[in-house]
Design an enzyme around this catalytic site. Structure first.
Site, PDB file in Angstrom:
ATOM      1  N   THR A  14      30.823  71.937   4.839  1.00 17.98           N
ATOM      2  CA  THR A  14      29.936  72.871   4.150  1.00 17.98           C
ATOM      3  C   THR A  14      29.312  73.847   5.139  1.00 17.98           C
ATOM      4  OG1 THR A  14      28.177  71.237   4.356  1.00 17.98           O
ATOM      5  CG2 THR A  14      29.395  71.257   2.300  1.00 17.98           C
ATOM      6  N   SER A 239      20.534  70.028   8.209  1.00 18.05           N
ATOM      7  CA  SER A 239      21.662  70.425   7.361  1.00 18.05           C
ATOM      8  C   SER A 239      21.682  71.943   7.358  1.00 18.05           C
ATOM      9  CB  SER A 239      21.469  69.909   5.930  1.00 18.05           C
ATOM     10  OG  SER A 239      20.394  70.601   5.325  1.00 18.05           O
ATOM     11  N   LYS A 240      22.736  72.453   6.766  1.00 16.31           N
ATOM     12  CA  LYS A 240      22.804  73.909   6.691  1.00 16.31           C
ATOM     13  C   LYS A 240      21.592  74.455   5.929  1.00 16.31           C
ATOM     14  CE  LYS A 240      25.755  76.116   4.169  1.00 16.31           C
ATOM     15  NZ  LYS A 240      26.952  76.653   3.529  1.00 16.31           N
ATOM     16  N   GLN A 241      21.201  73.715   4.863  1.00 16.47           N
ATOM     17  CA  GLN A 241      20.086  74.159   4.028  1.00 16.47           C
ATOM     18  C   GLN A 241      18.763  74.173   4.799  1.00 16.47           C
ATOM     19  OE1 GLN A 241      22.333  71.822   3.037  1.00 16.47           O
ATOM     20  NE2 GLN A 241      23.430  73.221   1.698  1.00 16.47           N
ATOM     21  N   GLY A 243      18.504  74.831   7.889  1.00 14.80           N
ATOM     22  CA  GLY A 243      18.625  75.775   8.996  1.00 14.80           C
ATOM     23  C   GLY A 243      19.110  75.182  10.315  1.00 14.80           C
TER      24      GLY A 243
END
Ligand code: GLU
Length: 303
Positions: A14, A239-241, A243
């Protein structure tokens, strides 16, 4: 004779690899090396809506540059849907069509399981109400009283979960048509002969559901070891969410530094080294030492 060790790292593509996923990769890799086992990489791109084009290739290339390569051909979940369908067919007697959406489940106010997902109240267990159509396919879990799943985590010790109370009937095929993570991971771990799962502690609450699926499918349950999850300054899981920064070392010292950070997070005492080869040479015995302390502590908890 014991079954030869097979471990795996199973990233979801992701986004690029960050410090949190690197910790899981390093722990699973070291555990396989300490046990003279086989280490596999599986790309968990079953949720094609969330997979980012090129992310999987980037993760594989980065792992290779850090010295971690799959001992067998890399497996991609998006190419194995026939296996998930076949497993579902074997579970069909325990599965049912569900017409509920997220809001309806949350509105039932049974609360949330340890993984933050709303507990399913069983609304569609006895068939869809008139006028409702199928959204997802769910697996029936045993009634309260017969729903306890227990396993020994190699670090955390005994973990118990009451499936009926803490999860409820869970999704095997999602409303968007994708097979659920819980089904795919169980099918793949079994099909690849995985004996040891080493992954982040955010998945420890999924493990009882996976063990229940293994029992229904008649496949072995691997040993499990969940390593702590890396959090940012706000206490959120990387996580990507949230940052998380991509790991992108541009030379060997930077690659060694990224691995040293992961090792430090895992509580491994690896002396300063200046090469990748030196890092792995020091990290394998350091992991063995950590296991000898932590695995004993998990079996004989203090007090
Ligand atoms: N694909 C999952 C993730 O990236 C890991 C699944 C697992 O290790 O079982 O979080």
């Amino acid at each position: 004779m014991t079954t030869p060790y097979v471990g795996r790292f199973a990233p979801s593509p992701t986004g690029p690899l960050h410090a949190g996923s690197l910790v899981a990769a390093v722990a699973s890799y070291l555990d396989a090396r300490v046990h003279h086992g086989t280490w596999l990489i599986r790309i968990e791109d079953i949720d094609e809506g969330r997979s980012v084009p090129g992310a999987a290739e980037g993760i594989l290339e980065l792992l290779r540059r850090l010295g971690m390569e799959s001992d067998r051909e890399v497996v991609w979940q998006s190419r194995r849907k026939h296996l998930y369908q076949a497993a579902f067919d074997r579970l069909a007697a325990n599965a049912y069509a569900c017409g509920c959406n997220r809001r309806e489940i949350a509105d039932s106010r049974l609360g949330f399981g340890p993984d933050g997902a709303a507990i399913y109240p069983g609304t569609c267990r006895n068939g869809l109400a008139p006028g409702r159509s199928t959204r997802s396919l769910r697996l029936r879990v045993p009634e309260p009283g017969a729903d306890l799943v227990e396993f020994t985590d190699r670090f955390a010790g005994t973990i118990r979960q009451r499936l009926a109370l803490e999860s409820g009937d869970f999704v095997l095929k999602r409303a968007d048509g994708y097979w659920a993570y819980q089904l795919a991971v169980v099918v793949d771990d079994a099909e690849q002969g995985v004996t040891d799962v080493v992954r982040g502690a955010d998945l420890i609450d999924s493990t009882p559901r996976q063990i229940y699926l293994q029992r229904l499918l008649g496949v072995p349950t691997p040993r499990y070891l969940h390593v702590p999850v890396v959090r940012n300054a706000a206490g959120e899981k990387l996580s990507k969410q949230t940052g998380a920064l991509a790991i992108a070392p541009d030379d060997e010292p930077a690659a060694v530094a990224a691995l040293q950070d992961a090792a430090r997070f895992l509580d491994l005492s690896v002396e300063p080294v200046d090469s990748l080869a030196g890092f792995w040479q020091a990290a394998v015995p350091a992991w063995a030492r950590l296991l000898s302390l932590r695995e004993v502590a998990a079996i004989n908890p203090p007090g």
